[in-house]
Design a protein around this motif. Structure first.
Motif, PDB file in Angstrom:
ATOM      1  N   LYS A 120       0.867  -1.175   0.000  1.00 24.07           N
ATOM      2  CA  LYS A 120       0.000   0.000   0.000  1.00 24.07           C
ATOM      3  C   LYS A 120       0.905   1.227   0.000  1.00 24.07           C
ATOM      4  O   LYS A 120       1.792   1.344   0.842  1.00 24.07           O
ATOM      5  N   GLU A 380      -7.155  -7.781  -1.564  1.00 20.89           N
ATOM      6  CA  GLU A 380      -7.036  -8.815  -2.594  1.00 20.89           C
ATOM      7  C   GLU A 380      -7.431  -8.281  -3.979  1.00 20.89           C
ATOM      8  O   GLU A 380      -6.752  -8.538  -4.968  1.00 20.89           O
ATOM      9  N   ASP A 381      -8.538  -7.530  -4.023  1.00 20.53           N
ATOM     10  CA  ASP A 381      -9.002  -6.980  -5.304  1.00 20.53           C
ATOM     11  C   ASP A 381      -8.007  -5.976  -5.867  1.00 20.53           C
ATOM     12  O   ASP A 381      -7.738  -5.946  -7.068  1.00 20.53           O
ATOM     13  N   GLU A 382      -7.474  -5.132  -4.984  1.00 17.67           N
ATOM     14  CA  GLU A 382      -6.512  -4.124  -5.437  1.00 17.67           C
ATOM     15  C   GLU A 382      -5.251  -4.781  -5.981  1.00 17.67           C
ATOM     16  O   GLU A 382      -4.670  -4.341  -6.961  1.00 17.67           O
ATOM     17  N   TYR A 384      -5.194  -7.741  -7.298  1.00 22.07           N
ATOM     18  CA  TYR A 384      -5.549  -8.430  -8.536  1.00 22.07           C
ATOM     19  C   TYR A 384      -5.549  -7.488  -9.738  1.00 22.07           C
ATOM     20  O   TYR A 384      -5.007  -7.822 -10.787  1.00 22.07           O
ATOM     21  N   VAL A 385      -6.141  -6.295  -9.572  1.00 24.15           N
ATOM     22  CA  VAL A 385      -6.163  -5.380 -10.725  1.00 24.15           C
ATOM     23  C   VAL A 385      -4.816  -4.680 -10.900  1.00 24.15           C
ATOM     24  O   VAL A 385      -4.539  -4.119 -11.953  1.00 24.15           O
ATOM     25  N   ILE A 389      -3.298   0.838 -11.130  1.00 26.41           N
ATOM     26  CA  ILE A 389      -4.658   1.357 -11.080  1.00 26.41           C
ATOM     27  C   ILE A 389      -5.087   1.604  -9.635  1.00 26.41           C
ATOM     28  O   ILE A 389      -5.591   2.672  -9.302  1.00 26.41           O
ATOM     29  N   SER A 390      -4.837   0.641  -8.757  1.00 26.54           N
ATOM     30  CA  SER A 390      -5.418   0.769  -7.417  1.00 26.54           C
ATOM     31  C   SER A 390      -4.707   1.800  -6.550  1.00 26.54           C
ATOM     32  O   SER A 390      -5.315   2.413  -5.688  1.00 26.54           O
ATOM     33  N   GLN A 391      -3.402   2.034  -6.766  1.00 27.42           N
ATOM     34  CA  GLN A 391      -2.685   3.002  -5.935  1.00 27.42           C
ATOM     35  C   GLN A 391      -2.473   4.348  -6.619  1.00 27.42           C
ATOM     36  O   GLN A 391      -2.299   5.363  -5.959  1.00 27.42           O
ATOM     37  N   GLY A 393      -4.186   5.166  -9.896  1.00 26.14           N
ATOM     38  CA  GLY A 393      -5.244   5.535 -10.835  1.00 26.14           C
ATOM     39  C   GLY A 393      -4.738   5.710 -12.255  1.00 26.14           C
ATOM     40  O   GLY A 393      -5.290   6.464 -13.041  1.00 26.14           O
ATOM     41  N   VAL A 398      -2.740   1.537 -22.516  1.00 26.23           N
ATOM     42  CA  VAL A 398      -4.203   1.619 -22.531  1.00 26.23           C
ATOM     43  C   VAL A 398      -4.747   0.724 -23.637  1.00 26.23           C
ATOM     44  O   VAL A 398      -4.172   0.638 -24.708  1.00 26.23           O
TER      45      VAL A 398
END
Lengths: 398, 110
Positions: A120, A380-382, A384-385, A389-391, A393, A398
């Motif tokens: 994180k 877990e979802d963060e 996975y993607v 993206i999750s930290q 954006g 693309v």
């Protein structure tokens, strides 16, 4: 206390060279992860550079290089750079300060290996601040700031103990606390962009000239010797890792560049004390033992993801000890085992063991503390993607 | 002849490929694709803020097989690619009229 313009110009340039190693680490690591985490990996190196740059000005430099307290830590006398001036011995004190700042920044960047693809961002910022304060600064003080290692004669020319042992063994402890990546060992997590890793490695090799030659703190013969042994060890490490991995299959380019870094890490503590033939041996041995350290880690299914431990940690220990073997009195004034003296070897072994124990134990405690209070891992979802993206954006392709 | 189009998690690619090969199915075309299903992607809870990732990377494999083999292929892919969570993917079975080799123009029936 006369300033030398040549020395000053040289160390300013070396500072810039070492700075470039932070994004170098980012690229090196970024190519090794899956493509959903490239931005994250690169951004962690920039975050490390920014965190340490601020911390060092406020109190980090003072903890590392301030007046000694009991051999353990510097006082806060230089906090906020109070009394760190424009004059100095050969180079301005301020220049020494900023040169050292870059070492601290690169060290924090190296440790991100342990948390690749699952940290994180906010927790890394807190962890990084604590780590550079509680692990890096004391070690820098012990060896370079007049602490107990310096007092007892333990040597580290450019950071085998302070940079590579601390980052490598810290990474191992951090990886144990944060745990494996989801799916580690179940499916392959192949590097997504090998040329990026090679480019990052090349920038590290380039920056390492500033790192090691600059550690002479003057534009003199010792700096030239350091530059040559640095290049020699990197080349020997490259060829040795290549040979060792060729036995087990095709020699990968990632293996070659890993061998370069293994050679560079190992020669770092010894660069001011050995000759090019010593560097040849130190680099080659480092390439081989770091390769087997990496295999050992994989066999134990330890997810110290990008091998800061196997390369910097193991190479750093070897180089720190090897200083006691290959040192020649004509270069840095120290005689090693090949010159018939075992005293320095014993000192170096003590230094390496103490640094490994301190870096591992304190990193483990800091990581645990951050994990229990704010959590080191993303959900877990963060994960996975992907962290891009999750930290952040953002996503790279693309 | 039937065409199977299977879309599933990218990390399951090697496992699916191996499982199919073990059952005698080698010929396939594989692509990296991105898409979304009935859940409209993944919703990330981000400290009260919601963030939507609506196109998720997937693997698509396409293979042409005999009619009799459809249940076996469908079952093999399920066994290898399933996690039990949303986002495991989808399989489609399409009829194939004819199939010719580029090398010889010979029509093949299986």
């Amino acid at each position: 206390m006369v300033l030398d313009s040549g020395d000053t110009a040289f160390i300013i340039i070396c500072t810039a060279l070492v700075l470039l190693m932070a994004p170098g680490v980012g690229l090196f690591y970024g190519g090794l992860v899956r493509r959903k985490n490239l931005i994250s990996m690169f951004a962690l190196s920039f975050a490390a550079l920014a965190i340490v740059s601020v911390q060092w000005i406020l109190f980090g430099y003072s903890l590392a290089f301030g007046p000694d307290i009991g051999g353990l830590i510097g006082s806060l006398e230089y906090a906020g750079l109070q009394g760190v001036g424009l004059s100095g011995d050969g180079i301005p004190d301020l220049l020494f300060m900023v040169f050292q700042m870059m070492f601290a920044a690169v060290t924090l960047a190296i440790i991100t290996s342990a948390v690749a693809e699952r940290i994180k961002l906010s927790s890394f910022i807190v962890f990084g601040l604590l780590w550079t304060t509680l692990v890096y600064d004391p070690l820098a003080h012990w060896v370079w700031g007049g602490g107990w290692m310096a007092g007892s004669g333990i040597l580290d020319f450019a950071g085998g103990i302070v940079v590579h042992i601390s980052a490598g063994w810290g990474a191992l402890a951090l990886a144990l606390v944060i745990g494996k990546r989801a799916g580690f060992g179940q499916y392959s997590m192949e590097p997504h962009n090998i040329p990026l890793t090679l480019l990052g490695g090349a920038l590290l090799w380039f920056g390492w000239f500033g790192f090691n030659a600059g550690s002479a703190l003057a534009a003199n013969g010792l700096a030239v010797n350091a530059l040559i042994v640095t290049n020699t060890a990197a080349a020997a490490g490259t060829l040795a890792w290549m040979a060792a991995s060729w036995i087990n299959g095709k020699p990968s380019s990632i293996g070659m560049i890993s061998g370069s870094i293994a050679g560079l890490g190992a020669v770092t503590p010894a660069a001011g004390f050995i000759d090019p033939i010593g560097a040849l041996i130190i680099g080659a041995v480092s390439g081989i033992i770091c390769y087997y350290a990496l295999l050992w880690r994989l066999n134990r299914s330890l997810d110290e993801s990008l091998d800061a431990w196997a390369i910097h940690g193991v190479g750093g220990v070897w180089g720190t000890v090897a200083l006691g073997i290959f040192a020649l009195s004509g270069i840095g004034g120290i005689t090693g085992l090949i010159g018939g003296s075992s005293a320095q070897l014993a000192l170096q072994a003590v230094g390496a063991v103490a640094a490994v124990a301190y870096a591992f134990a304190v990193t483990f405690m800091i990581a645990k503390a951050v994990d229990l209070t704010m959590g080191l891992r993303v959900t877990e979802d963060e994960e996975y993607v992907g962290l891009d993206i999750s930290q952040h954006g953002e996503s790279i392709y693309v | 002849m039937k065409k199977i189009e299977a879309i599933f998690r990218p990390e399951k690619r090697d496992k699916v490929k191996t499982a199919l090969a073990e059952n005698g199915f080698f010929a396939m075309t594989v692509s990296d694709v991105r898409g979304r299903g009935a859940q409209k992607g993944i919703q990330l809870q981000y400290r009260g803020k919601r963030m939507k990732v609506d196109l998720i990377p997937k693997i698509k494999i396409e293979m042409v097989i005999r009619d009799d083999d459809v249940p076996k292929v469908i079952g093999t892919i399920r066994a290898a690619a399933r996690t039990g969570k949303y986002g495991d993917g989808r399989k489609f079975v399409l009829p194939v009229d004819q199939s010719a080799m580029v090398r010889t123009d010979e029509f093949v029936s299986d």
